[in-house]
Enzyme design. Structure first.
Site, PDB file in Angstrom:
ATOM      1  N   LYS A 133       1.667  -7.923  -2.913  1.00 16.97           N
ATOM      2  CA  LYS A 133       1.381  -8.858  -1.813  1.00 16.97           C
ATOM      3  C   LYS A 133       1.363 -10.292  -2.337  1.00 16.97           C
ATOM      4  CE  LYS A 133      -0.873  -5.279   0.883  1.00 16.97           C
ATOM      5  NZ  LYS A 133      -2.055  -4.560   1.326  1.00 16.97           N
TER       6      LYS A 133
ATOM      7  N   GLN B   6      -8.435  -4.878   1.074  1.00 15.64           N
ATOM      8  CA  GLN B   6      -7.621  -3.685   0.827  1.00 15.64           C
ATOM      9  C   GLN B   6      -8.447  -2.428   1.127  1.00 15.64           C
ATOM     10  OE1 GLN B   6      -4.355  -3.775   0.140  1.00 15.64           O
ATOM     11  NE2 GLN B   6      -4.091  -1.585  -0.156  1.00 15.64           N
TER      12      GLN B   6
ATOM     13  N   ASP C 152      -4.711  -8.366   9.178  1.00 10.52           N
ATOM     14  CA  ASP C 152      -4.539  -6.913   9.309  1.00 10.52           C
ATOM     15  C   ASP C 152      -4.697  -6.447  10.761  1.00 10.52           C
ATOM     16  OD1 ASP C 152      -3.827  -5.295   7.197  1.00 10.52           O
ATOM     17  OD2 ASP C 152      -5.815  -5.349   6.280  1.00 10.52           O
TER      18      ASP C 152
HETATM   19  N1  GUN Z   1      -4.254   0.090   2.608  1.00  4.77           N
HETATM   20  C1  GUN Z   1      -3.049   0.665   2.881  1.00  4.77           C
HETATM   21  N2  GUN Z   1      -2.398  -0.068   3.792  1.00  4.77           N
HETATM   22  C2  GUN Z   1      -3.172  -1.121   4.100  1.00  4.77           C
HETATM   23  C3  GUN Z   1      -3.021  -2.230   4.995  1.00  4.77           C
HETATM   24  O1  GUN Z   1      -2.034  -2.402   5.707  1.00  4.77           O
HETATM   25  N3  GUN Z   1      -4.081  -3.081   5.023  1.00  4.77           N
HETATM   26  C4  GUN Z   1      -5.185  -2.895   4.266  1.00  4.77           C
HETATM   27  N4  GUN Z   1      -6.156  -3.789   4.389  1.00  4.77           N
HETATM   28  N5  GUN Z   1      -5.347  -1.895   3.451  1.00  4.77           N
HETATM   29  C5  GUN Z   1      -4.351  -1.009   3.364  1.00  4.77           C
END
Ligand code: GUN
Length: 285
Positions: free
Chosen positions: A51, A95, A118
């Site tokens: 990311k 996450q 998100d």
């Molecule tokens: N863990 C796996 N996919 C995601 C996501 O799209 N956002 C977050 N915050 N955690 C994740």
């Protein structure tokens, strides 16, 4: 039939390059994505590193807060509170999943809706349900972008989404049923009776259950579009919800794994960070 492979890496690169062009053209102050990772889960660490790499390629800045797996609920909440108040941070991503013993709900509740890249806060989810503009989760948004790019017809078509998570299945089902997209959506899940019969009806199948290779070729209507969001760690490595090779002989379109929805999640995170900056008046709308 050999399915057309839906190239998530290629589309991600285009989206990232487009964001970079927009940001450079505006010569705007820094737009910053903040990530919070609790614990030392190796795949989560890899996702978060990716990311940040892609944020930099998109012309965004980024910041990372790493917390030990032993962090308390109060410590995690305190970090998110700080990022919420920090005007130089435009997007916040915690996450998931958090380590056992930590409750993600009160943590998510601390993210200001305008920084909710998100799309998980009650405000963002509520806006999605009510069909109002707002931040929508990166994975569901990424799936919609892939369907658009490959001109997959949705209006009046049958879509089956397997999985009802707040991160993917639930928001994606709402997006597919939205006015203008107009699919007839079935949200299937672990208690669905006769899953094979349900999936066989679908013109668009989305696997978002996290059950390794549960979607098999005999379940697929010839020519259907098959999107794999599942991630399972098995003895054979990381596999999706779709039994890829046999299914690609029956489907019309299919996402590879890796290289399908994963990169699209990252591209849409970057897009959402720019949208969040716009909502905060930090980038021209
Ligand atoms: N863990 C796996 N996919 C995601 C996501 O799209 N956002 C977050 N915050 N955690 C994740």
């Amino acid at each position: 039939m050999t399915a057309v492979v839906m190239d998530g890496n290629g589309l991600r690169d285009e989206i990232v390059a487009g964001l970079r062009n927009r940001i450079e053209a505006e010569n705007s102050p820094d737009i910053c994505l903040a990530t919070v990772l609790v614990g030392d889960d190796a795949p989560s660490q890899r996702y978060v590193r990716m990311k940040h790499k892609k944020a930099s390629e998109a012309g965004l800045t980024s910041r990372h807060v790493d917390l030990e797996a032993t962090a308390t609920q109060a410590e995690v909440e305190s970090v998110v509170r700080g990022l919420a108040l920090d005007d130089s941070v435009h997007g916040i991503l915690v996450q998931l999943p958090l380590p056992d013993g930590l409750n993600p709900e009160p943590v998510i509740d601390l993210i200001p809706p305008k920084k909710d890249v998100d799309g998980l806060t009650e405000r963002s989810m509520g806006r999605l349900v009510r069909g109002r503009p707002g931040l929508v989760g990166c994975t569901p948004l990424g799936v919609m972008r892939l369907l658009e790019r490959y001109d997959i017809e949705t209006s009046g078509k049958r879509a089956v989404v397997i999985g009802r998570s707040t991160l993917v299945g639930l928001p994606l089902s709402l997006l597919l049923a939205r006015k203008g997209v107009d699919a007839t959506v079935t949200m299937a899940h672990s208690r669905t009776a006769d899953m094979a019969a349900v999936v066989r009806e679908a013109d668009i199948v989305v696997g978002a259950a996290g059950q390794a290779r549960m979607i098999t070729a005999d379940m697929i209507k010839p020519g259907a579009t098959v999107i794999d969001v599942g991630v399972s760690r098995t003895e054979d490595g990381i596999v999706g919800d779709v039994d890829y090779e046999p299914v690609s002989d029956v489907a019309g379109w299919i996402t590879p794994m890796p290289g399908g929805t994963g990169p699209m999640t990252i591209a849409c995170l970057m897009e959402n960070t720019l949208t969040a900056a716009q909502l905060q008046g930090a980038f021209p709308a």
